[in-house]
Design a protein around this motif. Structure first.
Motif, mmCIF file in Angstrom:
data_model
loop_
_atom_site.group_PDB
_atom_site.id
_atom_site.type_symbol
_atom_site.label_atom_id
_atom_site.label_comp_id
_atom_site.label_asym_id
_atom_site.label_seq_id
_atom_site.Cartn_x
_atom_site.Cartn_y
_atom_site.Cartn_z
ATOM 1 N N GLU A 436 -18.475 -40.487 -13.244
ATOM 2 C CA GLU A 436 -19.911 -40.263 -13.223
ATOM 3 C C GLU A 436 -20.490 -40.366 -14.622
ATOM 4 N N ALA A 437 -21.821 -40.541 -14.707
ATOM 5 C CA ALA A 437 -22.486 -40.683 -16.004
ATOM 6 C C ALA A 437 -22.574 -39.340 -16.704
ATOM 7 N N VAL A 438 -22.530 -39.396 -18.047
ATOM 8 C CA VAL A 438 -22.622 -38.195 -18.875
ATOM 9 C C VAL A 438 -23.643 -38.463 -19.971
ATOM 10 N N THR A 439 -24.035 -37.426 -20.697
ATOM 11 C CA THR A 439 -24.917 -37.595 -21.846
ATOM 12 C C THR A 439 -24.098 -37.903 -23.089
ATOM 13 N N PHE A 440 -24.773 -38.379 -24.124
ATOM 14 C CA PHE A 440 -24.100 -38.799 -25.351
ATOM 15 C C PHE A 440 -23.340 -37.636 -26.000
ATOM 16 N N ASP A 441 -23.937 -36.444 -25.995
ATOM 17 C CA ASP A 441 -23.267 -35.326 -26.660
ATOM 18 C C ASP A 441 -21.960 -34.959 -25.984
ATOM 19 N N LYS A 442 -21.881 -35.113 -24.642
ATOM 20 C CA LYS A 442 -20.613 -34.837 -23.945
ATOM 21 C C LYS A 442 -19.563 -35.872 -24.342
ATOM 22 N N GLU A 443 -19.996 -37.123 -24.451
ATOM 23 C CA GLU A 443 -19.065 -38.183 -24.839
ATOM 24 C C GLU A 443 -18.549 -37.958 -26.264
ATOM 25 N N ILE A 444 -19.406 -37.511 -27.166
ATOM 26 C CA ILE A 444 -18.992 -37.251 -28.556
ATOM 27 C C ILE A 444 -18.055 -36.047 -28.626
ATOM 28 N N GLU A 445 -18.339 -35.045 -27.809
ATOM 29 C CA GLU A 445 -17.450 -33.867 -27.783
ATOM 30 C C GLU A 445 -16.041 -34.287 -27.373
ATOM 31 N N HIS A 446 -15.956 -35.168 -26.362
ATOM 32 C CA HIS A 446 -14.658 -35.680 -25.939
ATOM 33 C C HIS A 446 -14.014 -36.502 -27.055
ATOM 34 N N LEU A 447 -14.837 -37.322 -27.765
ATOM 35 C CA LEU A 447 -14.309 -38.177 -28.826
ATOM 36 C C LEU A 447 -13.761 -37.335 -29.985
ATOM 37 N N GLU A 448 -14.443 -36.247 -30.322
ATOM 38 C CA GLU A 448 -13.970 -35.391 -31.406
ATOM 39 C C GLU A 448 -12.606 -34.762 -31.065
ATOM 40 N N GLN A 449 -12.438 -34.344 -29.803
ATOM 41 C CA GLN A 449 -11.149 -33.785 -29.379
ATOM 42 C C GLN A 449 -10.047 -34.849 -29.456
ATOM 43 N N TYR A 450 -10.431 -36.093 -29.096
ATOM 44 C CA TYR A 450 -9.457 -37.179 -29.165
ATOM 45 C C TYR A 450 -9.032 -37.449 -30.607
ATOM 46 N N VAL A 451 -10.000 -37.512 -31.538
ATOM 47 C CA VAL A 451 -9.671 -37.765 -32.951
ATOM 48 C C VAL A 451 -8.808 -36.636 -33.521
ATOM 49 N N THR A 452 -9.070 -35.407 -33.106
ATOM 50 C CA THR A 452 -8.253 -34.265 -33.562
ATOM 51 C C THR A 452 -6.795 -34.454 -33.170
ATOM 52 N N LEU A 453 -6.556 -34.856 -31.906
ATOM 53 C CA LEU A 453 -5.179 -35.092 -31.452
ATOM 54 C C LEU A 453 -4.535 -36.235 -32.227
ATOM 55 N N GLN A 454 -5.299 -37.315 -32.516
ATOM 56 C CA GLN A 454 -4.752 -38.442 -33.253
ATOM 57 C C GLN A 454 -4.403 -38.051 -34.696
ATOM 58 N N ASN A 455 -5.173 -37.157 -35.283
ATOM 59 C CA ASN A 455 -4.826 -36.670 -36.629
ATOM 60 C C ASN A 455 -3.496 -35.925 -36.605
ATOM 61 N N TYR A 456 -3.263 -35.117 -35.533
ATOM 62 C CA TYR A 456 -1.974 -34.433 -35.392
ATOM 63 C C TYR A 456 -0.852 -35.451 -35.211
ATOM 64 N N ARG A 457 -1.158 -36.487 -34.432
ATOM 65 C CA ARG A 457 -0.119 -37.463 -34.080
ATOM 66 C C ARG A 457 0.333 -38.277 -35.292
ATOM 67 N N PHE A 458 -0.637 -38.793 -36.072
ATOM 68 C CA PHE A 458 -0.299 -39.697 -37.169
ATOM 69 C C PHE A 458 -0.277 -39.009 -38.531
ATOM 70 N N SER A 459 -0.565 -37.709 -38.550
ATOM 71 C CA SER A 459 -0.605 -36.950 -39.801
ATOM 72 C C SER A 459 -1.557 -37.603 -40.793
ATOM 73 N N LYS A 460 -2.719 -37.999 -40.284
ATOM 74 C CA LYS A 460 -3.729 -38.598 -41.148
ATOM 75 C C LYS A 460 -4.997 -37.761 -41.095
ATOM 76 N N ASP A 461 -5.838 -38.012 -42.080
ATOM 77 C CA ASP A 461 -7.120 -37.310 -42.119
ATOM 78 C C ASP A 461 -8.227 -38.290 -41.738
ATOM 79 N N ILE A 462 -8.378 -38.517 -40.434
ATOM 80 C CA ILE A 462 -9.394 -39.455 -39.932
ATOM 81 C C ILE A 462 -10.706 -38.697 -39.790
ATOM 82 N N GLN A 463 -11.719 -39.195 -40.498
ATOM 83 C CA GLN A 463 -13.022 -38.531 -40.504
ATOM 84 C C GLN A 463 -13.963 -39.243 -39.519
ATOM 85 N N LEU A 464 -14.539 -38.474 -38.580
ATOM 86 C CA LEU A 464 -15.511 -39.005 -37.607
ATOM 87 C C LEU A 464 -16.900 -38.511 -37.998
ATOM 88 N N GLU A 465 -17.778 -39.449 -38.358
ATOM 89 C CA GLU A 465 -19.139 -39.101 -38.795
ATOM 90 C C GLU A 465 -20.142 -39.637 -37.769
#
Length: 595
Positions: A436-465
């Motif tokens: 189903e459709a979502v608003t932009f802020d929900k999509e960004i909230e999901h994206l931030e959680q995804y980037v957090t997991l990827q930082n744990y995975r690759f031990s990098k400091d990926i900055q999402l602005e």
């Protein structure tokens, strides 16, 4: 108003509609044919009358022209006698000269029956005359000076003088005149003037013949719009410059319609080439159409009888032909009352017979479907029970992840706790809510959680602005659009980069489009790789390599959901990073998508 009538017509029964249509199809054509026939017949009568009247008018004008031409020839030929010229030119005339001139004048007056008088003037003030009534008009001496000026301007040609009232002791009739300057044939010196007065009955007799044919009126006017003669003799010698009939009769010939004293007239006019006089004939239209009206009345009576007979036959046929349909409607009403044990009797093999067969087949099919739906409902309930049982598995996974997170919290291993929490939220976002459709802020909230997991995975400091415009935060979109693009940047753009890994997201709006730009500072792509990815996206084919699977999937989902005008656009350069632009419709939260 027409729409209201149409809506009322639509609501009528088919039988009533057919009867109404037949009435219109029968009545309207017959009435139109009668109307156009009458109009054409009337128009034909008028046209033929105009042609006939024009011919008679021209004949009358030719008769008048012939008369005037004869007078002109007389004025131009008889006076060329040398002895007459000599006598007329003498200032002191002898008795023999006077007698000769007087006898010559009487002879000219006897040449034409309609000639009222002949006057010959010399240039010394003497004149000679001869009249049918032995009395000359009283005003002839007063008009000599004016007439001499007019004939002098004609330079030897004859002039026609419009109708005047003959003022003499014994007569009060009307006349018109032809005058010419007299010249010496050797020296061309002016020696006098000759005038012929003609009785107006020359024109009156011809006009009377025309009026007997047209049953109307005739007006003859000169080139100055002064009346030469009219049928009622009330406008003779009157100027009609301001008369509307005269104004309408412009040009040398033609016709027009005019209403005079409450009566409609067809007016025709023609102009003489000799005198310049214009003859206007007023023909009463009611006299022209008397025969046409009689024909019209008989035609309308016959049409009325035909309409009545045709309508009676049409109504009878309509009721007869639509009877099977009415019987079928009654049968359908029984079906509407949940009575499926009905059959419509098939009597004929026409369209109604075919319809009856199909109706009977439909009723049988409905009975079978009712039974089938009953069994299907039972099977559906069983499937819903099994579906509820299968939903236990996802809940078991979420509950297990929650137990792991709580255990890590108890043991104060907050990194594992955060990873477990973010993983659980990702699973809930992607699985439980479906597509189903979502608003932009929900999509960004999901994206931030995804980037957090990827930082744990690759031990990098990926900055999402994220620096999108404030109003775009509440725009709606299908979910999981940004994650595949960010994932592609992390796996391929930052593959050889351990620090300073930045992903920046911005937004713009243009008309009904909103654009989200995802820009990374990774290694970028060469031109060949970029062309391959663009070609794959445009052709909707198989991706050229695994690096473009996520991007191609996102582009295809956007096009399928919103339309081919939306999708992705990719820009990249080696060493400078990649920019992916996502074009979506501008749909705010609470609005319906019109795509």
């Amino acid at each position: 108003m027409p729409r209201n009538l149409w809506m009322k017509f639509i609501k009528l029964s088919l039988t009533t509609k057919l009867i109404a249509v037949l009435i219109i199809l029968i009545t309207v054509p017959l009435l139109l044919i009668s109307f156009f026939s009458y109009s054409n017949y009337t128009r034909s009568i008028q046209n033929n009358t105009v042609v006939y009247v024009n011919q008679i008018s021209k004949n009358i004008l030719q008769r008048v022209d012939q008369y005037v031409s004869d007078i002109k020839r007389v004025t131009g030929s008889q006076i060329y006698m040398q002895d007459i010229q000599v006598s007329l030119a003498k200032p002191d005339k002898s008795l023999d000269d006077n007698r000769k001139l007087q006898d010559f004048t009487k002879g000219l007056n006897s040449l034409k029956n309609d000639t009222e008088a002949v006057y010959i003037f010399d240039k010394y003030g003497s004149f000679y005359y001869a009249t049918k009534g032995d009395s000359m008009r009283d005003d002839i001496v007063e008009q000599v000076a004016r007439l001499q000026e007019e004939v002098k301007k004609a330079n030897g040609s004859s002039i026609v003088i419009s109708t005047q009232k003959l003022s003499s002791p014994t007569s009060g009739s009307y006349y018109f005149s032809v005058a010419r300057e007299l010249k010496n044939t050797n020296t061309l010196e002016s020696i006098g003037m000759i005038i012929f007065d003609s009785n107006i009955r020359v024109i009156a007799d011809a006009v009377s013949e025309l009026d007997q044919v047209t049953h109307g009126q005739t007006i003859v006017i000169d080139d100055r719009n002064t009346v030469i003669y009219d049928s009622e003799q009330r406008w003779i010698s009157t100027n009609l410059d301001n008369n509307p009939i005269v104004r309408l009769a412009s040009g040398s010939e033609g016709r027009f319609h005019y209403k005079l004293d409450g009566r409609n007239y067809l007016c025709t006019y023609a102009t003489s080439e000799v005198t310049g006089w214009k003859q206007i004939v007023l023909i009463p239209i009611d006299r022209l159409t008397e025969e046409a009206k009689s024909t019209r009345n008989v035609t309308l009576l016959l049409v009325a009888l035909l309409i009545v007979a045709a309508l009676f036959l049409s109504i009878w046929l309509t009721l007869k032909l639509t009877r099977p349909m009415r019987d079928l409607m009654r049968t359908m009403k029984q079906v509407n009352k949940d009575n499926l044990d009905v059959q419509f009797p098939v009597k004929h093999s026409d369209e109604f017979g075919i319809l009856a067969k199909q109706f009977n087949s439909m009723i049988r099919r409905i009975r079978n479907l009712v039974e089938e739906v009953y069994h299907t409902q039972n099977r559906k309930r069983e499937a819903e029970l099994r579906s509820l049982q299968h939903q236990i598995n996802p809940h078991f996974i979420y509950n297990t992840l929650e137990v792991i997170r709580m255990t890590a919290e108890v043991k104060q291993d907050y990194e594992i706790s955060d990873m477990t929490y973010n993983l659980g939220e990702l699973l809930r976002y992607g699985i439980i809510r479906g597509t189903e459709a979502v608003t932009f802020d929900k999509e960004i909230e999901h994206l931030e959680q995804y980037v957090t997991l990827q930082n744990y995975r690759f031990s990098k400091d990926i900055q999402l602005e994220v620096t999108v415009r404030e109003r775009h935060v509440h725009y709606r979109m299908i979910k999981l659009l940004f994650q595949p693009i960010v994932e592609n940047a992390i796996l391929h753009g930052f593959e050889t980069k351990d620090d300073d890994c930045r992903i920046r997201m911005t937004s713009e709006e243009d008309s009904s489009y909103v654009y989200f730009m995802i820009e990374d500072n990774g290694s970028g792509m060469d031109e060949d790789t970029l062309k391959g990815i663009r070609a794959t996206i445009q052709s909707h084919g198989e991706p050229s390599d695994r690096s473009s699977i996520g991007i191609e999937n996102v582009n295809e989902r956007i096009r399928l959901h919103y339309g081919p005008q939306f999708g992705l656009r990719i820009e990249s350069r080696i060493g400078s990073g990649t920019i992916v632009t996502i074009a979506l419709p501008a749909v705010k939260e609470g609005e319906e998508e019109n795509i």
